[in-house]
Design a protein around this motif. Structure first.
Motif, mmCIF file in Angstrom:
data_model
loop_
_atom_site.group_PDB
_atom_site.id
_atom_site.type_symbol
_atom_site.label_atom_id
_atom_site.label_comp_id
_atom_site.label_asym_id
_atom_site.label_seq_id
_atom_site.Cartn_x
_atom_site.Cartn_y
_atom_site.Cartn_z
ATOM 1 N N LEU A 119 0.813 -1.316 0.094
ATOM 2 C CA LEU A 119 0.028 0.109 0.098
ATOM 3 C C LEU A 119 0.816 1.271 -0.120
ATOM 4 N N LYS A 120 1.008 1.981 -1.129
ATOM 5 C CA LYS A 120 1.546 3.092 -1.052
ATOM 6 C C LYS A 120 0.631 4.074 -0.890
ATOM 7 N N ILE A 121 1.004 5.225 0.042
ATOM 8 C CA ILE A 121 0.196 6.254 0.536
ATOM 9 C C ILE A 121 0.322 7.556 -0.442
ATOM 10 N N ILE A 122 -0.765 7.704 -1.010
ATOM 11 C CA ILE A 122 -0.507 9.004 -1.916
ATOM 12 C C ILE A 122 -1.201 10.292 -1.468
ATOM 13 N N HIS A 123 -2.068 10.314 -0.594
ATOM 14 C CA HIS A 123 -2.619 11.440 0.014
ATOM 15 C C HIS A 123 -2.956 11.065 1.500
ATOM 16 N N PRO A 124 -2.981 12.128 2.363
ATOM 17 C CA PRO A 124 -2.392 13.549 2.054
ATOM 18 C C PRO A 124 -0.926 13.561 1.892
ATOM 19 N N THR A 125 -0.399 14.681 2.412
ATOM 20 C CA THR A 125 1.071 14.943 2.412
ATOM 21 C C THR A 125 1.781 13.713 3.185
ATOM 22 N N LEU A 147 -0.193 10.251 12.764
ATOM 23 C CA LEU A 147 0.025 9.036 13.322
ATOM 24 C C LEU A 147 1.020 9.254 14.759
ATOM 25 N N ASN A 148 1.708 10.480 14.673
ATOM 26 C CA ASN A 148 2.748 10.851 15.902
ATOM 27 C C ASN A 148 1.705 11.203 17.050
ATOM 28 N N GLU A 149 0.438 11.722 16.600
ATOM 29 C CA GLU A 149 -0.712 12.083 17.634
ATOM 30 C C GLU A 149 -1.444 10.825 18.139
ATOM 31 N N GLU A 150 -0.781 9.869 17.840
ATOM 32 C CA GLU A 150 -1.324 8.452 18.145
ATOM 33 C C GLU A 150 -2.978 8.550 17.640
ATOM 34 N N LYS A 151 -3.403 9.080 16.757
ATOM 35 C CA LYS A 151 -4.692 9.001 16.050
ATOM 36 C C LYS A 151 -4.628 8.099 14.939
ATOM 37 N N SER A 152 -5.538 7.474 14.430
ATOM 38 C CA SER A 152 -5.785 6.456 13.275
ATOM 39 C C SER A 152 -6.248 7.395 12.010
ATOM 40 N N TRP A 153 -5.896 6.863 10.854
ATOM 41 C CA TRP A 153 -6.368 7.276 9.474
ATOM 42 C C TRP A 153 -7.338 6.116 9.240
ATOM 43 N N SER A 154 -8.161 6.611 8.393
ATOM 44 C CA SER A 154 -9.103 5.436 7.699
ATOM 45 C C SER A 154 -8.764 5.516 6.253
ATOM 46 N N PHE A 155 -8.960 4.374 5.465
ATOM 47 C CA PHE A 155 -8.534 4.250 4.222
ATOM 48 C C PHE A 155 -9.759 4.689 3.383
ATOM 49 N N PHE A 156 -9.684 5.691 2.410
ATOM 50 C CA PHE A 156 -10.542 5.973 1.418
ATOM 51 C C PHE A 156 -10.665 4.734 0.365
ATOM 52 N N LEU A 157 -11.875 4.267 0.446
ATOM 53 C CA LEU A 157 -12.162 3.296 -0.607
ATOM 54 C C LEU A 157 -13.338 3.954 -1.546
ATOM 55 N N PRO A 158 -12.626 3.639 -2.930
ATOM 56 C CA PRO A 158 -13.311 4.188 -4.122
ATOM 57 C C PRO A 158 -14.471 3.594 -4.178
ATOM 58 N N PRO A 159 -15.624 4.279 -4.673
ATOM 59 C CA PRO A 159 -16.827 3.637 -4.853
ATOM 60 C C PRO A 159 -16.856 2.354 -5.731
ATOM 61 N N THR A 166 -9.640 12.736 7.548
ATOM 62 C CA THR A 166 -9.191 11.720 8.468
ATOM 63 C C THR A 166 -8.955 10.544 7.497
ATOM 64 N N GLN A 167 -9.002 10.649 6.239
ATOM 65 C CA GLN A 167 -8.630 9.599 5.252
ATOM 66 C C GLN A 167 -7.413 9.548 4.406
#
Length: 362
Positions: free
Chosen positions: A19-25, A33-45, A69-70
């Motif tokens: 999984l190569k993350i291309i968004h956001p910066t 991540l360093n704020e110990e918060k989670s990211w959710s994955f953007f799932l295309p329709p 948050t995605q």
């Protein structure tokens, strides 16, 4: 330690699962991540069937934008996105069940460089910093978060640079581990820039690929290597190691334990085993209590794990510490369950399990 291009810590190849993350910066990804918060994955329709090329382009233009948050990965359509995420979860779960090792990581940036060889130039893509992550399924969605809040410098890359190019990253004061703090993001970015600058002094064609990946990386042998390297003198003094290296002659430790007088010399009521034992198992328990070294062998179903559980319970009652190791996590779990069922669970400290985090022991 494998320092060849076959090791994906030395030369990371993107697979279908990667999984190569291309968004956001990149700073945004690391910062949250360093704020110990989670990211959710953007799932295309879900992709409609039987669309022409023009219709497909128009359909893609109507996609919703990722939320704040995605994160979005490089897989274009929903099916391959979900398939890659589930593949990584499955690989990591199997490794956990098999060996108790967590291998799912997020990798920050890659150091790219060319190295001459007898086969021509070889290109390397080595991750710089990694951290254990969890991908958490939630119905039809998935979220990503750091597992223990610690970033670690790629140990295999550090070793390769020192061995092949005499580049010592310790001179740059780059730590091997970075715990999450208020300025962790700035520190990570600064350290990665320092690594690029230092490597370029020796390898001019080196450059920093500011990509962030989620993939499986297995560096379990690194801890064993460091233990052997850092404690070599103490290890060589150990009698068991001397026996293995034939420095001293072996000995049949069962010879001074008599089958005939087993119950008389070691009355069962004075022992603290949690399971019944036959005479051969009892001899192993007594030998362990006496501090002897020996091998127990036998086919499956002959009571080896039962005997190990008895040995551990006896040594606990003797106020001793026991390190129980196994190549397979299943063997650890069997003995752990036996001891827990006998009421000894509070004496156990699992060092390899899905719920065990490095930060809890440091």
């Amino acid at each position: 330690i494998n320092l060849s291009r076959r090791n994906n810590l030395i030369n990371h190849t993107s697979y279908r699962r990667t999984l190569k993350i291309i968004h956001p910066t990149d700073e945004g990804i690391i910062g949250r991540l360093n704020e110990e918060k989670s990211w959710s994955f953007f799932l295309p329709p879900p992709k409609p069937d039987d669309l022409s090329e023009e219709e497909l382009i128009n359909w893609e233009k109507k996609w919703p934008r990722p939320k704040k948050t995605q994160i979005r990965i490089d897989k274009k359509y929903r099916k391959e996105t979900v398939s890659s995420i589930k593949r990584l979860i499955s690989i990591n779960r199997n490794r956990l069940n098999d060996a108790g090792i967590h291998t799912l990581n997020i990798a920050l940036y890659r150091l790219n460089w060319e190295s001459p060889s007898e086969y021509g130039k070889q290109i390397y893509n080595s991750p710089l910093f990694l951290s254990d992550v969890e991908i958490i399924p939630n119905n039809e969605s998935f979220s990503l978060k750091l597992r223990d809040g610690i970033w670690r410098l790629n140990p295999n890359l550090k070793r390769l640079l020192l061995a092949d190019y005499n580049i010592d990253l310790n001179e740059q004061k780059i730590p091997e581990y970075i715990e999450i703090e208020d300025d962790s993001t700035e520190k990570l970015l600064s350290y990665m820039s320092k690594i690029e600058d230092r490597v370029k002094q020796i390898i001019p064609n080196a450059r920093l690929d500011k990509s962030i990946f989620v993939d499986v990386f297995d560096s379990a042998k690194e801890a064993i290597y460091r233990d052997l390297r850092d404690n070599e003198k103490e290890i060589l003094k150990n009698n068991f190691i001397k026996y293995l290296s034939n420095e001293r002659g072996g000995k049949d430790y069962s010879g001074d334990i008599s089958y005939e007088n087993l119950d008389r010399d070691f009355p069962p009521e004075k022992l603290n085993s949690i399971h019944d034992s036959d005479s051969s198992q009892m001899m192993a328990i007594i030998a362990a209590k006496k501090g002897e070294s020996f091998v127990i062998s036998g086919p499956p179903g002959t009571g080896k794990s039962q005997t190990i559980a008895n040995i551990i319970s006896e040594l606990i009652s003797d106020n001793k510490t026991v390190l129980f190791v196994s190549e397979k996590a299943a063997a650890l779990e069997v003995v752990e369950n036996r001891l827990t069922e006998a009421g000894l669970g509070s004496f156990l400290l699992p060092l390899h399990s899905e719920n065990t985090k490095r930060s809890e022991f440091i």
